[in-house]
Design a protein around this motif. Structure first.
Motif, PDB file in Angstrom:
ATOM      1  N   ARG A   6      83.333  86.598  -8.541  1.00  0.00           N
ATOM      2  CA  ARG A   6      83.608  87.347  -7.322  1.00  0.00           C
ATOM      3  C   ARG A   6      84.666  88.408  -7.573  1.00  0.00           C
ATOM      4  N   GLY A   7      84.775  89.335  -6.654  1.00  0.00           N
ATOM      5  CA  GLY A   7      85.801  90.349  -6.757  1.00  0.00           C
ATOM      6  C   GLY A   7      87.132  89.848  -6.220  1.00  0.00           C
ATOM      7  N   ALA A   8      88.199  90.597  -6.527  1.00  0.00           N
ATOM      8  CA  ALA A   8      89.534  90.279  -6.013  1.00  0.00           C
ATOM      9  C   ALA A   8      89.715  90.971  -4.664  1.00  0.00           C
TER      10      ALA A   8
ATOM     11  N   LEU B 235      84.475  79.843  -9.331  1.00  0.00           N
ATOM     12  CA  LEU B 235      84.327  81.296  -9.291  1.00  0.00           C
ATOM     13  C   LEU B 235      85.431  81.967 -10.094  1.00  0.00           C
ATOM     14  N   VAL B 236      85.037  82.854 -10.985  1.00  0.00           N
ATOM     15  CA  VAL B 236      85.982  83.660 -11.738  1.00  0.00           C
ATOM     16  C   VAL B 236      86.245  84.935 -10.946  1.00  0.00           C
ATOM     17  N   MET B 237      87.520  85.308 -10.805  1.00  0.00           N
ATOM     18  CA  MET B 237      87.871  86.507 -10.064  1.00  0.00           C
ATOM     19  C   MET B 237      87.864  87.716 -10.988  1.00  0.00           C
TER      20      MET B 237
ATOM     21  N   ALA C  86      80.569  92.101  -9.011  1.00  0.00           N
ATOM     22  CA  ALA C  86      81.151  91.203 -10.011  1.00  0.00           C
ATOM     23  C   ALA C  86      80.114  90.304 -10.663  1.00  0.00           C
ATOM     24  N   ASN C  87      78.995  90.052  -9.993  1.00  0.00           N
ATOM     25  CA  ASN C  87      77.949  89.219 -10.588  1.00  0.00           C
ATOM     26  C   ASN C  87      77.499  89.749 -11.946  1.00  0.00           C
ATOM     27  N   ALA C  88      77.506  91.075 -12.081  1.00  0.00           N
ATOM     28  CA  ALA C  88      76.997  91.706 -13.301  1.00  0.00           C
ATOM     29  C   ALA C  88      77.915  91.506 -14.495  1.00  0.00           C
ATOM     30  N   ALA C  89      79.104  90.948 -14.260  1.00  0.00           N
ATOM     31  CA  ALA C  89      80.047  90.742 -15.365  1.00  0.00           C
ATOM     32  C   ALA C  89      80.216  89.272 -15.735  1.00  0.00           C
ATOM     33  N   LEU C  90      79.397  88.392 -15.154  1.00  0.00           N
ATOM     34  CA  LEU C  90      79.482  86.975 -15.534  1.00  0.00           C
ATOM     35  C   LEU C  90      79.252  86.855 -17.038  1.00  0.00           C
ATOM     36  N   SER C  91      80.136  86.135 -17.714  1.00  0.00           N
ATOM     37  CA  SER C  91      80.076  86.048 -19.175  1.00  0.00           C
ATOM     38  C   SER C  91      79.996  84.589 -19.618  1.00  0.00           C
TER      39      SER C  91
ATOM     40  N   PRO D 257      82.308  76.798 -17.155  1.00  0.00           N
ATOM     41  CA  PRO D 257      83.144  75.621 -17.395  1.00  0.00           C
ATOM     42  C   PRO D 257      82.369  74.569 -18.178  1.00  0.00           C
ATOM     43  N   ARG D 258      82.827  74.279 -19.369  1.00  0.00           N
ATOM     44  CA  ARG D 258      82.081  73.364 -20.240  1.00  0.00           C
ATOM     45  C   ARG D 258      82.000  71.954 -19.686  1.00  0.00           C
ATOM     46  N   ASP D 259      82.961  71.555 -18.845  1.00  0.00           N
ATOM     47  CA  ASP D 259      82.956  70.181 -18.340  1.00  0.00           C
ATOM     48  C   ASP D 259      81.780  69.899 -17.409  1.00  0.00           C
ATOM     49  N   LEU D 260      81.156  70.962 -16.868  1.00  0.00           N
ATOM     50  CA  LEU D 260      80.035  70.763 -15.952  1.00  0.00           C
ATOM     51  C   LEU D 260      78.716  70.495 -16.673  1.00  0.00           C
ATOM     52  N   PHE D 261      78.675  70.786 -17.963  1.00  0.00           N
ATOM     53  CA  PHE D 261      77.432  70.625 -18.725  1.00  0.00           C
ATOM     54  C   PHE D 261      77.466  69.283 -19.445  1.00  0.00           C
ATOM     55  N   SER D 262      76.847  68.296 -18.832  1.00  0.00           N
ATOM     56  CA  SER D 262      76.905  66.938 -19.371  1.00  0.00           C
ATOM     57  C   SER D 262      75.593  66.219 -19.117  1.00  0.00           C
TER      58      SER D 262
END
Length: 297
Positions: free
Chosen positions: A60-62, A82-84, A111-116, A121-126
């Motif tokens: 998301r944007g700031a 959400l990453v700001m 901001a969606n176009a800058a998701l990298s 978050p690695r902890d969510l992938f289990s």
């Protein structure tokens, strides 16, 4: 209960519902509303309200709209990761709804176009969790690496995976072959009839579903007022369930996302396809009656 991790788009929808036929190059009276949107965020919101454990990964944007969207997701019960973005605004979609209920969307991903990949978050992938990814993340060149990384992390963790096809025009611009290559290995694909046609070239949804099982073990095609169908390649014919009737269709924005959120928990619990389709249709009907892409609390 299976935890669902949604990777996708977060938007603010500016919805203009015209009261009369559009007067081109002039004024048309309309009702204009602003609320949370984005296919991925919509799915996460409906899942959470319906009782699923769900996390949403996005950007998301700031800005004040980004803050509002963040608080909104948390209010629904979503674990919002959400990453700001310090430079890009929160994504916005202008939804033009004619007096007959037909929709045209103008999207600015922001901001969606800058998701990298670093935003995941690695902890969510289990193991034991489920990944649902919005096709918009893969279609948008700026966020594609993040989408591919999410798919890779989910495969490595042994998670089940579903993919939503997003929107027919962007998929057509991107190309069916790349999209199918990126998502190959997902267990379940959601598409509507137009998207299925773009991916396969087949006019009939039944025929398109059969072609798509060459890439996905299971396929769900949303058919709007005709309900939805499910198909897997070891069946002779698809399973079809008609849509629930609604008194008046004013705006179907987000109804496909609500359908996905109704279908997924039943499917993850191993319920019969007809039961999962019926649950999806029921939530889609609620969304249409709700007059908004997100649930009302």
């Amino acid at each position: 209960m299976t935890r669902v991790v949604v990777v996708g788009d977060l938007m603010t929808d500016a919805v203009a519902r015209a009261k009369y036929p559009l007067a081109r190059a002039s004024d048309t009276p309309a009702v204009v509303t602003m609320h949370g949107g984005g296919s991925g965020a919509n799915v996460a919101s409906w899942l959470a309200v319906e009782g699923s454990e769900v996390a949403f990964i996005g950007r998301r944007g700031a800005d004040i709209t980004g803050r509002n969207r963040d608080m909104e997701l948390m209010g629904y019960g979503v674990d919002a990761r959400l990453v700001m973005d310090p430079e890009r605004p929160t994504g916005t979609c202008v939804v033009l709804v004619t007096h007959k209920g037909e929709r045209t969307m103008l999207s600015d991903p922001g901001a969606n176009a800058a998701l990298s990949p670093e935003d995941l978050p690695r902890d969510l992938f289990s193991a034991g969790a489920h990944l649902h990814i919005s096709g918009y993340t893969l279609i948008n060149e700026g966020s594609r690496d993040a989408g591919l990384a999410a798919l890779d992390l989910a495969r490595r963790a042994g998670m089940s995976i579903s993919v939503d096809c997003a929107s027919s025009a962007p998929v057509e611009r991107t190309g069916a072959e790349p999209f199918l290559e990126w998502t190959h290995g997902a267990k379940l694909l959601f598409a509507n009839a137009d998207q299925a046609k773009v991916l396969t070239g087949r006019e009939e949804p039944d025929a398109a579903a059969k072609v798509l099982t060459a890439w996905f073990p299971q396929v769900v095609i949303k058919l709007n007022s005709d309900g939805a169908l499910w198909y897997t390649n070891n069946r002779a014919e698809p399973v079809r369930v008609p849509a629930e009737s609604v008194d008046r269709v004013v705006d179907g924005t987000g109804a496909g996302d609500a359908f996905t959120a109704g279908f997924l928990p039943q499917w993850l619990d191993g319920k019969p396809p007809a039961e999962a389709l019926a649950a999806g249709n029921a939530l889609a009907a609620r969304c249409i009656a709700n007059l908004g892409a997100r649930p009302r609390l």
